[in-house]
Design an enzyme around this catalytic site. Structure first.
Site, PDB file in Angstrom:
ATOM      1  N   LYS A   1       0.651  -1.384   0.215  1.00 54.38           N
ATOM      2  CA  LYS A   1      -0.029  -0.181   0.127  1.00 54.38           C
ATOM      3  C   LYS A   1       0.900   1.204  -0.044  1.00 54.38           C
ATOM      4  O   LYS A   1       2.180   1.007   0.099  1.00 54.38           O
ATOM      5  CB  LYS A   1      -0.872  -0.121   1.251  1.00 54.38           C
ATOM      6  CG  LYS A   1      -0.227  -0.073   2.609  1.00 54.38           C
ATOM      7  CD  LYS A   1      -1.232  -0.155   3.692  1.00 54.38           C
ATOM      8  CE  LYS A   1      -0.253  -0.178   5.074  1.00 54.38           C
ATOM      9  NZ  LYS A   1      -1.218  -0.729   6.013  1.00 54.38           N
TER      10      LYS A   1
ATOM     11  N   TYR B   1      16.620  29.638   9.253  1.00 52.53           N
ATOM     12  CA  TYR B   1      15.233  30.302   9.399  1.00 52.53           C
ATOM     13  C   TYR B   1      15.165  30.259  10.996  1.00 52.53           C
ATOM     14  O   TYR B   1      15.425  29.097  11.616  1.00 52.53           O
ATOM     15  CB  TYR B   1      14.200  29.842   8.981  1.00 52.53           C
ATOM     16  CG  TYR B   1      14.151  29.873   7.542  1.00 52.53           C
ATOM     17  CD1 TYR B   1      13.626  31.346   7.100  1.00 52.53           C
ATOM     18  CD2 TYR B   1      14.075  28.872   6.537  1.00 52.53           C
ATOM     19  CE1 TYR B   1      13.733  31.452   5.516  1.00 52.53           C
ATOM     20  CE2 TYR B   1      14.078  29.022   5.179  1.00 52.53           C
ATOM     21  CZ  TYR B   1      13.842  30.246   4.743  1.00 52.53           C
ATOM     22  OH  TYR B   1      13.687  30.673   3.228  1.00 52.53           O
TER      23      TYR B   1
HETATM   24  C1  LIG Z   1      -0.351  -1.808   6.629  1.00 56.51           C
HETATM   25  C2  LIG Z   1      -1.023  -3.136   7.253  1.00 56.51           C
HETATM   26  C3  LIG Z   1      -0.199  -4.215   7.313  1.00 56.51           C
HETATM   27  C4  LIG Z   1       1.223  -4.177   7.444  1.00 56.51           C
HETATM   28  O1  LIG Z   1       1.839  -3.607   8.747  1.00 56.51           O
HETATM   29  P1  LIG Z   1       3.174  -3.459   8.995  1.00 56.51           P
HETATM   30  O2  LIG Z   1       3.433  -2.991  10.430  1.00 56.51           O
HETATM   31  O3  LIG Z   1       3.799  -2.440   8.103  1.00 56.51           O
HETATM   32  O4  LIG Z   1       3.919  -4.852   9.126  1.00 56.51           O
HETATM   33  C5  LIG Z   1      -0.686  -5.449   7.924  1.00 56.51           C
HETATM   34  N1  LIG Z   1      -2.284  -5.477   7.957  1.00 56.51           N
HETATM   35  C6  LIG Z   1      -3.071  -4.592   7.624  1.00 56.51           C
HETATM   36  C7  LIG Z   1      -4.521  -4.728   7.790  1.00 56.51           C
HETATM   37  C8  LIG Z   1      -2.566  -2.938   7.335  1.00 56.51           C
HETATM   38  O5  LIG Z   1      -3.304  -2.129   7.136  1.00 56.51           O
END
Ligand SMILES: *Cc1c(COP(=O)(O)O)cnc(C)c1O
Length: 366
Positions: free
Chosen positions: A34, A258
Site C-alpha cells: 500500500k 530560519y
Molecule cells: C499496513 C497493514 C499491515 C502491515 O503492517 P506493518 O506494520 O507494516 O507490517 C498489515 N495489515 C493491515 C490490515 C494493514 O493495514
C-alpha cells in the site's frame, strides 16, 4: 543534477522477504505494498518481488496496475471496496476485498458478479477501526459460507499493540471467541485465517496462521521501538543520499537557518545538504542547541544544525575535516537506520518512507 536520490536495494528487499518466509514457515506471505509500497515505488517492488505468495494494498488503481503488469497472485484490498460500483472491478480483476461491515456483505450478496469474490472477513477485536463486532459476525459468516457470490473465506483481524507492552493476548482471545461463536453450520468450506503484521510475525509465532501480512519489515525497518532492524537481520531497502553543496564557518554567536534556532557556542564548520522538507525530510527534525538529528557525512556520524528548510538542511562538520564540497551524505538507510532518524524526529520510519516526494529520483542499486 541536484544530488539527492533514494537508492533502492533489490538484494535487501529479497533478503527481507526471504526472512519473512523463514520466520513464518507454514504461512503464505502477503507483501504489503500500500501507499506506493511504503514510498519505495509500487512497480519496482512488485517487479523485484514477482515471486511472492501474494500482495496486499488498498488503492484500486494500484491493484489494477499490478494486474496490468502481469501479477497473477492474490491481491488483498485492505480497506475493502468503498462503493457497490467497484464490485464489478473487483470481480473482473480478481481482487480480494476485506469485508468489515454488514453493508458490504449484503452488497456482495445482492450484486450480479461475473465471478465469485474471495473475501477476508475482518473482525474488530479491539483496534476499533475496521471490523465486524462479535455480535454481528454470525450473519456475515453464514452468508460468506453459503452465498454463490463468495468463494474462499479468510477470517482476519488486526492488532493494535503487537509492537508494544500490551501485546496481543486480549485481541487474540477475542478473535478466537468470535470465530468460535460464529461457526457456520452447513458448509464444506475451510476458513483460513490472517492475523499478523510485521510486529506479530516477528514476536508471536502463534499468530502466523495461514496468511501473514508484513509491511515495514520487508522494507528493512523494525516495527518495535526498543529493537533495531539489525537485531532481526533486516536490511534497509531505501537509502536516502545527497551531498554537501556548500560549507560555512561559524564564529561564536553566529546562528544558522530560519528562525536562528541554533547558535554557535564555539568556532564551527557546517555543511549545507541538498535535502529539505520538499524532498520528504521531516521539518520537525530537531536541530537546536540541545538536540540534533543523526546524519552521516563521508561515513562519519554527525547531526543536523538549525531548522530544516524546504530544499536544504545544515549539518555539523566541525569534527569531519575531510568533508568538503561534494562529500556524500546519508540521510537514512545503509549505515544509519531510518528508525533512528525517525525516533529523533518524533515519528516512525513508515512516515519517513511514505513522505519521500516525487522530485526525489529513485535509483535501483545491486
Ligand atoms: C499496513 C497493514 C499491515 C502491515 O503492517 P506493518 O506494520 O507494516 O507490517 C498489515 N495489515 C493491515 C490490515 C494493514 O493495514
Amino acid at each position: 543534477m541536484r544530488p539527492i536520490r533514494a537508492e533502492l536495494s533489490n538484494k535487501a528487499l529479497l533478503h527481507n522477504y526471504a526472512l519473512t518466509k523463514t520466520k513464518a514457515v507454514k504461512s503464505q506471505v502477503f507483501a504489503v505494498v500500500k501507499a506506493n509500497a511504503y514510498g519505495h515505488g509500487l512497480d519496482w517492488v512488485a517487479r523485484t518481488l514477482r515471486d511472492v505468495d501474494a500482495f496486499a494494498t488498498l488503492e484500486i488503481d494500484s491493484a489494477i496496475r499490478l494486474r496490468t503488469k502481469g501479477v497473477t497472485q492474490p491481491i488483498l484490498m485492505l480497506e475493502g471496496f468503498f462503493g457497490v460500483d467497484e464490485l464489478a472491478i473487483f470481480a473482473r480483476h480478481h481482487l480480494t476485498p476485506v469485508v468489515h461491515n454488514l453493508e458490504q456483505i449484503k452488497a456482495i450478496a445482492d450484486a450480479e458478479l461475473e465471478a465469485p469474490l474471495d473475501v477476508f472477513l475482518k473482525f474488530n477485536t479491539g483496534m476499533n477501526r475496521l471490523g465486524l463486532q462479535g455480535g454481528l459476525s454470525g450473519f456475515a459468516v453464514n452468508t460468506a459460507a453459503t452465498h454463490r457470490n463468495i468463494g474462499a473465506v479468510t477470517f482476519m483481524t488486526h492488532f493494535a499493540t503487537a509492537d508494544g507492552k500490551q501485546g496481543i493476548a486480549v485481541q487474540l482471545k477475542s478473535f478466537e471467541e468470535i470465530i468460535k461463536a460464529a461457526k457456520p453450520v452447513f458448509t464444506q468450506k475451510r476458513f483460513t485465517q490472517s492475523l499478523a503484521n510485521s510486529a506479530a510475525l516477528l514476536r508471536y509465532p502463534e499468530t502466523h496462521r495461514d496468511w501473514v501480512r508484513p509491511g515495514i519489515m520487508l522494507y528493512g525497518s523494525s516495527p518495535f521501538d526498543g529493537k533495531s532492524a539489525d537485531d532481526f537481520g533486516l536490511k534497509p531497502v531505501m537509502t536516502l543520499r545527497s551531498e554537501i553543496i556548500a560549507t560555512q564557518t561559524l564564529a561564536i554567536g553566529d546562528t544558522v537557518g530560519y528562525g536562528a534556532t541554533y547558535t554557535a557556542q564555539k568556532k564551527m564548520r557546517i555543511g549545507i545538504v541538498a535535502c529539505g522538507y520538499a524532498d520528504g525530510y521531516p521539518r520537525h527534525a530537531p536541530g537546536n542547541n540541545i538536540e540534533g538529528t543523526p546524519v552521516l557525512v563521508s561515513g562519519a556520524h554527525t547531526r543536523t544544525i538549525g531548522r530544516v528548510s524546504m530544499d536544504m538542511l545544515a549539518v555539523d562538520l566541525t569534527d569531519i575535516p575531510h568533508a568538503h564540497l561534494g562529500a556524500p551524505v546519508t540521510l537514512w538507510g545503509e549505515g544509519l537506520s531510518a528508525d533512528e532518524v525517525a525516533k529523533a524526529a518524533g515519528t516512525i520510519s513508515y512516515e519517513l518512507f511514505c513522505g519521500v516526494t516525487a522530485r526525489v529520483p529513485m535509483v535501483e542499486v545491486e
